[in-house]
Design a protein around this motif. Structure first.
Motif, PDB file in Angstrom:
ATOM      1  N   PHE A  38       6.821  95.566 128.406  1.00 39.99           N
ATOM      2  CA  PHE A  38       8.202  95.826 128.027  1.00 39.99           C
ATOM      3  C   PHE A  38       8.241  96.950 127.004  1.00 39.99           C
ATOM      4  O   PHE A  38       7.449  96.980 126.070  1.00 39.99           O
ATOM      5  N   THR A  39       9.162  97.899 127.205  1.00 43.30           N
ATOM      6  CA  THR A  39       9.403  98.913 126.169  1.00 43.30           C
ATOM      7  C   THR A  39      10.903  99.024 125.928  1.00 43.30           C
ATOM      8  O   THR A  39      11.707  98.338 126.569  1.00 43.30           O
ATOM      9  N   THR A  93       3.773 104.815 128.103  1.00 41.54           N
ATOM     10  CA  THR A  93       2.999 103.644 128.553  1.00 41.54           C
ATOM     11  C   THR A  93       2.656 103.768 130.034  1.00 41.54           C
ATOM     12  O   THR A  93       1.589 103.318 130.458  1.00 41.54           O
ATOM     13  N   ALA A 104      -0.353 105.773 130.155  1.00 41.30           N
ATOM     14  CA  ALA A 104      -1.515 104.977 129.713  1.00 41.30           C
ATOM     15  C   ALA A 104      -2.012 104.070 130.834  1.00 41.30           C
ATOM     16  O   ALA A 104      -3.218 103.876 130.997  1.00 41.30           O
ATOM     17  N   GLU A 109      -6.941  98.636 120.474  1.00 41.60           N
ATOM     18  CA  GLU A 109      -6.277  97.357 120.742  1.00 41.60           C
ATOM     19  C   GLU A 109      -4.920  97.255 120.062  1.00 41.60           C
ATOM     20  O   GLU A 109      -4.594  96.241 119.466  1.00 41.60           O
ATOM     21  N   LYS A 110      -4.160  98.312 120.178  1.00 37.70           N
ATOM     22  CA  LYS A 110      -2.807  98.261 119.617  1.00 37.70           C
ATOM     23  C   LYS A 110      -1.943  99.352 120.220  1.00 37.70           C
ATOM     24  O   LYS A 110      -2.444 100.353 120.722  1.00 37.70           O
ATOM     25  N   GLY A 111      -0.637  99.102 120.166  1.00 39.50           N
ATOM     26  CA  GLY A 111       0.301 100.128 120.585  1.00 39.50           C
ATOM     27  C   GLY A 111       0.213 100.425 122.076  1.00 39.50           C
ATOM     28  O   GLY A 111      -0.105  99.565 122.893  1.00 39.50           O
ATOM     29  N   VAL A 112       0.515 101.664 122.397  1.00 40.16           N
ATOM     30  CA  VAL A 112       0.667 102.099 123.786  1.00 40.16           C
ATOM     31  C   VAL A 112      -0.505 101.688 124.665  1.00 40.16           C
ATOM     32  O   VAL A 112      -0.328 101.131 125.750  1.00 40.16           O
ATOM     33  N   ILE A 113      -1.723 101.977 124.217  1.00 43.60           N
ATOM     34  CA  ILE A 113      -2.869 101.762 125.091  1.00 43.60           C
ATOM     35  C   ILE A 113      -3.099 100.274 125.338  1.00 43.60           C
ATOM     36  O   ILE A 113      -3.499  99.865 126.438  1.00 43.60           O
ATOM     37  N   MET A 166      -0.673  97.899 125.185  1.00 40.78           N
ATOM     38  CA  MET A 166       0.432  97.414 126.019  1.00 40.78           C
ATOM     39  C   MET A 166       0.165  97.736 127.489  1.00 40.78           C
ATOM     40  O   MET A 166       0.430  96.918 128.380  1.00 40.78           O
ATOM     41  N   ALA A 223      -0.099  93.175 116.871  1.00 43.07           N
ATOM     42  CA  ALA A 223      -0.767  94.091 117.791  1.00 43.07           C
ATOM     43  C   ALA A 223      -1.841  93.435 118.638  1.00 43.07           C
ATOM     44  O   ALA A 223      -2.072  93.853 119.767  1.00 43.07           O
ATOM     45  N   ASN A 224      -2.473  92.407 118.119  1.00 46.56           N
ATOM     46  CA  ASN A 224      -3.619  91.846 118.841  1.00 46.56           C
ATOM     47  C   ASN A 224      -4.049  90.532 118.198  1.00 46.56           C
ATOM     48  O   ASN A 224      -3.484  90.096 117.197  1.00 46.56           O
ATOM     49  N   ARG A 269       2.635  92.522 124.746  1.00 46.27           N
ATOM     50  CA  ARG A 269       2.326  93.422 123.625  1.00 46.27           C
ATOM     51  C   ARG A 269       0.808  93.492 123.457  1.00 46.27           C
ATOM     52  O   ARG A 269       0.254  94.552 123.203  1.00 46.27           O
TER      53      ARG A 269
END
Lengths: 430, 430
Positions: free
Chosen positions: A52-53, A61, A64, A103-107, A109, A302-303, A325
């Motif tokens: 989801f964005t 994303t 990615a 392990e966070k953000g765009v990549i 997700m 984030a993780n 997420r």
């Protein structure tokens, strides 16, 4: 017989929700969007997943997902699930892409979108809804699906196995209970910051009439406005229903403590995202100051390493896992198990587009096999955009009914994908 | 006279370093790359900035720069610096793009590239190297450039102003010292995991002969290998030179503590990234266990909120800011000031491509105006890829010489951009 993934299709799907004020809060004003992943196979089944964005940036994303897709194309579901952690790390610990997170953000997700599609595909191949696939899975296989890297100081494989084994006791009774009653939930459709007071009052009254006894409002605007809106909602729902508040990270730590002192008179059940999502120590200070009001967070955690610390620091009284997420089902399993070990109830984050569809499976699995209690457990519910899914959530009297179709309920209708594709779908061409 | 930004050019520039084993460590094997941003203006000057990535995925940060570019196009440098926090938040708190972070990973790195290009442009317009622009800036303007949101529990604007005012005392003497001696540094070119033992020994001997008295090795492979390589390096450099170790996040918390007990015999000065970059509490436990060895981290610290907590939790003895992982100069200013308040020395992260060029400015500013001491301060130095910059770093006897050209030293040679553009540059077409 093996099923081989032959290609990864990515769709940039956006719903123009920002204009209506739906989903507006202290920091977001979004066009609810999905980076939608469809895994084609050499068989009749496809796997569906998404992250989801919030509108703009959904193309990032999508990019990615394309950068990660080579890790699944050509692989069989059987191979993937023979070594699930190796598979998961091929995405989350790619020696070049990891730098973009890690392990966070765009990549991360995007990793979640692909991983969830893989689980959806497996569940469809086995003809089970995901919650059932997980709930019936042998303990050994569940444990083998989890990457314990960086969380062994909070949860060991042996501890996870013990929790999952214990979760087999009474599982049939819990399943019958859910089949009869559904899963408790709460609604966030009443108190968006974009709504005027009279709309808040009308929506609250309507939700109460529909059977909801737990509702969430957004806070984090001018504090006097927050107080006024809280009063309206509490007036409408009476003293017994639960009122949750959500600041969407807008406050500084001391500001959160001061503002909750003013809002305490409306007896909030929890304060969600009182400050920056990365601020474990800040949440811990706030939790200590506002108790017995619970601090809740997770939709932007984030993780698993962030969740681990929130639990270790006793920073939260409610843990709000999100389905996409983090890096998909494998990582969420570790979060559900850590929450159980630390005795913190899970109330998954939902809303947006498709998040309700996803998280119902996680909450049901948690109750059946891990948490084994409904005390303090509720799944968020927002009445938006379910019509675009092949197997949408169903609710009755403020409770989720068990999904019955095979898969992770993530499959979007082809006509919705076409209509809302950005920038070339009919909705966006206008 | 105002200078208006008329367009944002983005270049995907990648250097094929992975094949040589340069830059290989416990978790990365990278083709050093830059998401390179060039701000065109209505005048003769351009602003240059970049974020560093590790190869694949560089197209994702490029996409993120494009998604953010509309926030700068059409704006004048004068307008931007009239309200610097409002400008910074237009990027970091965009109501839709923020969801992709927030303030972390791809979207934040792209923010950093743009923000740095804006500062480069301003420094060029004023005819000063960035370090001088910052060091000479009135306290009030520096404080006004910082977004204190979410860090006021660690640093208030008044505290920041007091530190910066105090930093004016003796600034001329410190500048003369740097002009004479350069800035201390250390080298990371000796001990990559990809190198065989004899290469490690030869490189160490060579570096020592060149004057380096502080060297960093990578650890995080099999512990017996780490021990053997540490012994080689310590043999070569003798007991007095500093040996730093860098695990690149590969260990779990208890594993880090156990492994450092074995490596302690080689008298490491610091252990860098002993565990997951997000694990503030884990770093704090490790720091407590391994003292007097210092814990160092920062190159993958997502934002000022992570740095804030590392300082609050006494989790680090060395703070390794990065120039472009976070949101550019504005955010780094807050990190430098927090480090000063908590009394932790800054040793910036460099290497990759262009990071040495960037961080020398930050370290010099820190010494001149904030930290005011060289005790425990060193800038990382890696002898890679400087030839692609118009104003490359210059070193003498293991020290950085002061940059003299206007700007942030981020401008890449046009022929390098053309040669290494991905996927169409000559290097990648072969």
């Amino acid at each position: 017989m093996s099923t081989v993934i032959t290609s990864v299709d990515v769709h940039d799907v956006r719903f123009p929700t920002a204009a209506a004020g739906d989903g507006s809060d202290a920091i977001n004003r979004g066009d609810y969007s999905a980076t939608y992943v469809s895994l084609r196979t050499d068989g009749p089944q496809t796997g569906a997943g998404f992250t989801f964005t919030n509108g703009r940036g959904n193309e990032i994303t999508c990019a990615a997902v394309r950068a990660l897709a080579h890790h699944v194309v050509g692989r069989s579901i059987e191979d993937i699930f023979a070594e699930p952690v190796a598979f998961w790390r091929s995405l989350s610990a790619d020696v070049q892409l990891r730098w973009l997170g890690p392990e966070k953000g765009v990549i991360h997700m995007a990793t979640g979108a692909i991983v969830n599609a893989v689980w959806d595909l497996r569940a469809k191949l086995e003809g089970k809804p995901l919650w059932r696939l997980l709930a019936e899975m042998p303990t050994e296989e569940l444990v083998r699906s989890i990457d314990f890297h960086h969380i062994t100081d909070a949860l060991t494989p042996a501890e996870a196995a013990a929790i999952l084994d214990k979760g087999l006791v009474g599982i049939d009774d819990r399943l019958h209970e859910l089949e009869r009653d559904g899963f408790p939930s709460y609604t966030t459709s009443v108190g968006w910051l974009g709504y005027p007071d009279d709309k808040v009052r009308a929506l609250t009254r309507q939700a109460y009439a529909e059977g909801w006894r737990a509702m969430k409002m957004k806070v984090g605007g001018p504090i006097d406005d927050d107080v006024r809106r809280a009063r309206i909602i509490r007036e409408e729902i009476g003293p017994d229903a639960l009122l949750m508040m959500d600041a969407n990270q807008v406050w500084d730590v001391d500001e959160a403590i001061a503002n909750m002192a003013r809002l305490a008179e409306f007896d909030p059940y929890w304060i969600e995202e009182p400050t920056h999502a990365d601020d474990v120590l800040g949440h811990a200070r706030i939790q200590q100051a506002v108790a017995p009001i619970r601090v809740a967070t997770g939709e932007v955690a984030a993780n698993r390493v962030i969740f681990k610390q929130l639990l270790q620091a006793e920073a939260i009284g409610v843990m709000q896992i999100d389905a996409c997420r983090v890096g998909g089902v494998n990582e969420v399993l570790s979060e559900i198990l850590m929450a159980a070990k630390f005795g913190v109830p899970i109330c998954p984050h939902a809303g947006g587009v498709g998040l309700c569809e996803y998280v119902q499976h996680l909450a049901i699995f948690d109750y059946l096999r891990v948490g084994t209690s409904l005390d303090g457990r509720m799944v968020e519910y927002v009445d938006h955009l379910h019509e675009h899914f092949v197997d949408p959530v169903r609710t009755r009297d403020g409770r989720y009914l068990l999904p019955e179709q095979p898969g992770y309920s993530a499959t979007m209708k082809p006509e919705s994908i076409a209509e809302y594709s950005f920038p070339d779908g009919p909705v966006w061409r206008q």
